[in-house]
Each structure stands twice: as C-alpha cells, then as structure tokens.
Design an enzyme around this catalytic site. Structure first.
Site, PDB file in Angstrom:
ATOM      1  N   THR A  96       0.964  -1.344  -0.345  1.00 11.04           N
ATOM      2  CA  THR A  96      -0.332   0.433   0.104  1.00 11.04           C
ATOM      3  C   THR A  96       0.537   1.087   0.025  1.00 11.04           C
ATOM      4  O   THR A  96       1.819   0.979   0.832  1.00 11.04           O
ATOM      5  CB  THR A  96      -0.892   0.193   0.792  1.00 11.04           C
ATOM      6  N   ASP A  97       0.656   2.552  -0.491  1.00 14.86           N
ATOM      7  CA  ASP A  97       1.180   3.647  -0.036  1.00 14.86           C
ATOM      8  C   ASP A  97       0.923   4.054   1.128  1.00 14.86           C
ATOM      9  O   ASP A  97       1.730   5.321   1.394  1.00 14.86           O
ATOM     10  CB  ASP A  97       1.032   5.163  -1.481  1.00 14.86           C
ATOM     11  N   GLU A  98       0.303   3.610   1.307  1.00 12.51           N
ATOM     12  CA  GLU A  98       0.067   3.850   2.862  1.00 12.51           C
ATOM     13  C   GLU A  98       1.957   3.723   4.207  1.00 12.51           C
ATOM     14  O   GLU A  98       1.793   4.360   4.730  1.00 12.51           O
ATOM     15  CB  GLU A  98      -0.790   3.376   4.437  1.00 12.51           C
ATOM     16  N   TYR A 121      -1.597  -0.609  10.927  1.00 14.97           N
ATOM     17  CA  TYR A 121      -1.883  -1.175   9.862  1.00 14.97           C
ATOM     18  C   TYR A 121      -0.563  -0.894   8.891  1.00 14.97           C
ATOM     19  O   TYR A 121       0.101  -1.312   8.255  1.00 14.97           O
ATOM     20  CB  TYR A 121      -3.628  -0.464   9.513  1.00 14.97           C
ATOM     21  N   LYS A 125       2.636  -3.523   7.836  1.00 15.99           N
ATOM     22  CA  LYS A 125       2.211  -3.701   6.248  1.00 15.99           C
ATOM     23  C   LYS A 125       3.907  -3.572   5.795  1.00 15.99           C
ATOM     24  O   LYS A 125       4.170  -4.115   4.295  1.00 15.99           O
ATOM     25  CB  LYS A 125       0.974  -2.709   4.777  1.00 15.99           C
TER      26      LYS A 125
HETATM   27  P1  TYD Z   1     -10.389   4.576   4.156  1.00 12.32           P
HETATM   28  O1  TYD Z   1     -11.114   3.989   3.506  1.00 12.32           O
HETATM   29  O2  TYD Z   1     -10.460   4.311   6.086  1.00 12.32           O
HETATM   30  O3  TYD Z   1      -8.991   4.194   3.346  1.00 12.32           O
HETATM   31  P2  TYD Z   1      -7.715   4.967   4.267  1.00 12.32           P
HETATM   32  O4  TYD Z   1      -7.696   5.504   5.130  1.00 12.32           O
HETATM   33  O5  TYD Z   1      -6.390   3.429   4.222  1.00 12.32           O
HETATM   34  O6  TYD Z   1      -7.266   5.762   3.241  1.00 12.32           O
HETATM   35  O7  TYD Z   1     -10.229   6.231   4.328  1.00 12.32           O
HETATM   36  C1  TYD Z   1     -10.257   6.968   3.432  1.00 12.32           C
HETATM   37  C2  TYD Z   1      -9.535   8.518   3.785  1.00 12.32           C
HETATM   38  O8  TYD Z   1     -11.152   8.747   4.513  1.00 12.32           O
HETATM   39  C3  TYD Z   1      -9.749   8.760   4.186  1.00 12.32           C
HETATM   40  O9  TYD Z   1      -9.551  10.253   4.626  1.00 12.32           O
HETATM   41  C4  TYD Z   1     -10.062   8.196   5.850  1.00 12.32           C
HETATM   42  C5  TYD Z   1     -11.819   9.205   6.035  1.00 12.32           C
HETATM   43  N1  TYD Z   1     -12.599   8.739   6.491  1.00 12.32           N
HETATM   44  C6  TYD Z   1     -13.483   8.870   6.252  1.00 12.32           C
HETATM   45  O10 TYD Z   1     -13.564  10.190   6.663  1.00 12.32           O
HETATM   46  N2  TYD Z   1     -15.277   8.404   7.515  1.00 12.32           N
HETATM   47  C7  TYD Z   1     -14.991   7.371   6.499  1.00 12.32           C
HETATM   48  O11 TYD Z   1     -16.468   6.815   8.314  1.00 12.32           O
HETATM   49  C8  TYD Z   1     -14.625   6.206   6.666  1.00 12.32           C
HETATM   50  C9  TYD Z   1     -13.939   4.876   7.130  1.00 12.32           C
HETATM   51  C10 TYD Z   1     -13.224   6.993   6.092  1.00 12.32           C
END
Ligand code: TYD
Length: 308
Positions: A96-98, A121, A125
């Site tokens: 992942t890019d994270e 997380y 990874k």
């Molecule tokens: P997510 O889908 O959990 O992916 P990641 O954290 O791996 O990028 O979240 C995408 C973006 O959306 C992230 O900036 C967190 C935000 N988010 C919300 O604002 N509300 C939510 O309920 C969720 C699940 C994520």
C-alpha cells in the site's frame, strides 16, 4: 488457481460464486498465520503466489494492532518461507502507499521515498514489504512488491469510505467525515489495479517495487459530495466527526516506473469509477444487505447446501 482465504469478517465467498464451479479453481479455507496450513497448500506447487491477504482497515488497527502483526507480518513471513522452500518462481507482495506515511500539499511518493508509516496497519504492511524484499536480497527469492493507492469499486467491504458512504446514503443515514474532510487520497478503480497486478506478475522485474496510483487525487469532502450528486442524495447527510488519530493528510503516487516499464496506466477516472461503483451497489442491494447484517455467512450455505 487456488484461493487461500481465512474468511475473516470481510471475506465473503459470495463474491466468487461465478468461478466456484470452474475446475481450474480451488478454495482453501485457512489462515496465512498458520504455518502448517500454508506449507500443506504450498506443496501443491504454483507458478506464482500473490499475497493479497491482509488486515487492511486503519481504524481497526487502532483497537487491535496484534491481529495486524499476526496477519500482515507473520502471515507474510509464512508465505515467503513456504514459497521459497517449494521453489515457487515468482512471489508478488501486495502492499500500500500508506507505508510512505503522509505528504504535504506538494510532491508524490516514488518507490524510493523512505518508509514512514503512521498507523499500526501501515507499520505492519511496511514490515511485510521489507521482509519480502529481504527475501530477495538475502536468498535471491524472486519477489516483487506493489504499492497501490486507495482502491474502490464493486464488492468492497462497506467499512471503507466509498462503499460506506454509498450504503449509508442509500439508507438515508449520515455520512461520517473525519476532521475537516480535506484529507486527500489518490483513488484507483479496482479493475485498474487488477490489470497492474497481472502485468507485474507476468512481466515485472524481480526484487523491484512498483507504485500503482489512480492519478485521481480528491479531498474526501469533494469525493463525498460527488457521490451524493451521483446518487441524487442531499448534502445534509454529511456529518463531520472527530478526526482519526494519526490521520495521514495526503497520499499521491508517482506510477511512472510502472508506465515506463510495463506500459500500464489507469483507464478509469474518478467520475466513471464512482458512477460504476454507485451503479453496482444499487443493483446489488441483496449483497449489501447480507454483508451489513452478517447474513453473508449463511448465504453460501443456503446456496450450496454446505458450510463455508
Ligand atoms: P479509508 O477508506 O479508511 O482508507 P485509508 O484510511 O486507508 O485511506 O479512508 C479513506 C479516507 O476517508 C481517509 O482520509 C479517512 C476518511 N474516512 C472518513 O472521513 N470517514 C469514514 O467513515 C471513513 C471510513 C474514512
């Protein structure tokens, strides 16, 4: 092809019903953290192993980091070790890019950006990636790592932002936006990622890392508004909630290495991708209801007359 899956909360055999009957496909329900099970299945012999198995939700990793270490680190180690001892000729580790951490307003992550993961997380990874690359450097084991940006599309478990918002909006429920909604993600339609992984598995150079970015950077709040427009739902459903701790501000990937070496570039832009995703979820309400209620665990049994 063998699908090795522990079917934890997000695993759903319902997603692969269309290939279940194909005699080129086999299913093994087991956990990659179980070295014995991994060794037993790996002994069947494979041309390529692709490790998609992961605990992948940042919010869950804040409450149960140990589970992430078990699957994402120990599980990766078990797969690498078993594949190496069987002499598997190619191993693709999906990452992942994270692992790169967070960007400011400018610039993009390249494959040589130092790793600086923020959450349990992404830290696990990063550990899995580094183990895979160490297997290449130390043992000459033919590993390739892919680091993709945020995936979205059909069948995504509705804890991730896009399917969560679509399913909440369909039910007239609020859409929770963390913090100020200005966090930026680089959205990659799932089919584009599949094409990239296939190209990398077939033609990528071993020992290399490939970024796979969607080239679609959007702040969360804009993405959610676009989704609501697509669904003809009101913006009043948007609710700002307390920010996620350690919330990365921005991700953006430079995928020019993959384009240059393998000719890949994403085909589906965010407007088309969102439209197709909204359409899929509206046409598959039964799938969504079974997932949300937990009934997807029984669905397979009803369908096939035997347990998962
Ligand atoms: P997510 O889908 O959990 O992916 P990641 O954290 O791996 O990028 O979240 C995408 C973006 O959306 C992230 O900036 C967190 C935000 N988010 C919300 O604002 N509300 C939510 O309920 C969720 C699940 C994520």
């Amino acid at each position: 092809m063998t699908n090795f899956d522990a079917l934890t909360y997000a695993g759903n055999r319902d997603n692969l019903l269309d290939v279940e009957g194909d005699d080129r496909y086999a299913f093994e329900r087991a956990d990659i953290a179980d070295a014995e099970a991994v060794g037993r299945v790996m002994a069947k012999g494979f041309d390529v192993v692709v490790n998609f198995a992961a605990e992948s939700h940042v919010d869950r990793s804040l409450y149960d980091p140990a589970r992430f270490v078990r699957t994402n680190v120990l599980g990766a180690q078990n797969l690498l070790e078993a594949a190496r001892s069987q002499g598997v000729p190619r191993f693709v580790q999906i990452s992942t890019d994270e692992v790169y951490g967070s960007l400011g307003p400018e610039g993009k992550f390249t494959e040589t950006t130092p790793l600086a993961p923020s959450s349990p997380y992404s830290a696990t990874k990063a550990a899995g990636d580094l183990l895979a690359l160490a297997f290449f450097k130390t043992f000459g084991f033919p590993v390739i790592v892919t680091r993709s940006s945020n995936n979205y599309g059909p069948y995504q478990f509705p804890e991730k932002l896009i399917p969560l918002c679509i399913s909440n909006a369909m039910e007239g429920k609020n859409l929770p936006v963390y913090g100020d909604g200005m966090n930026v993600r680089d959205w990659l339609f799932v089919e584009d990622n599949c094409e990239a992984i296939l190209a990398i598995a077939e033609k990528g150079r071993v020992g290399e890392v490939y970024n796979v970015g969607g080239g679609c950077e959007v702040p969360n709040i804009e993405l959610i508004k676009a989704m609501l427009r697509e669904m003809n739902k009101p913006e009043s459903l948007i609710t700002f909630v307390t920010d996620r701790p350690g919330h990365d501000r921005r991700y953006a990937l430079d995928s020019s290495k993959l384009t240059r070496e393998l000719g890949w570039s994403p085909r589906v832009g965010i407007s088309e991708g969102l439209r197709r995703t909204v359409e899929w979820f509206s046409q598959n309400r039964g799938w969504l209801e079974r997932v949300r209620s937990g009934a997807y665990r029984d669905f397979y049994e009803q369908h096939y007359g035997r347990k998962l």
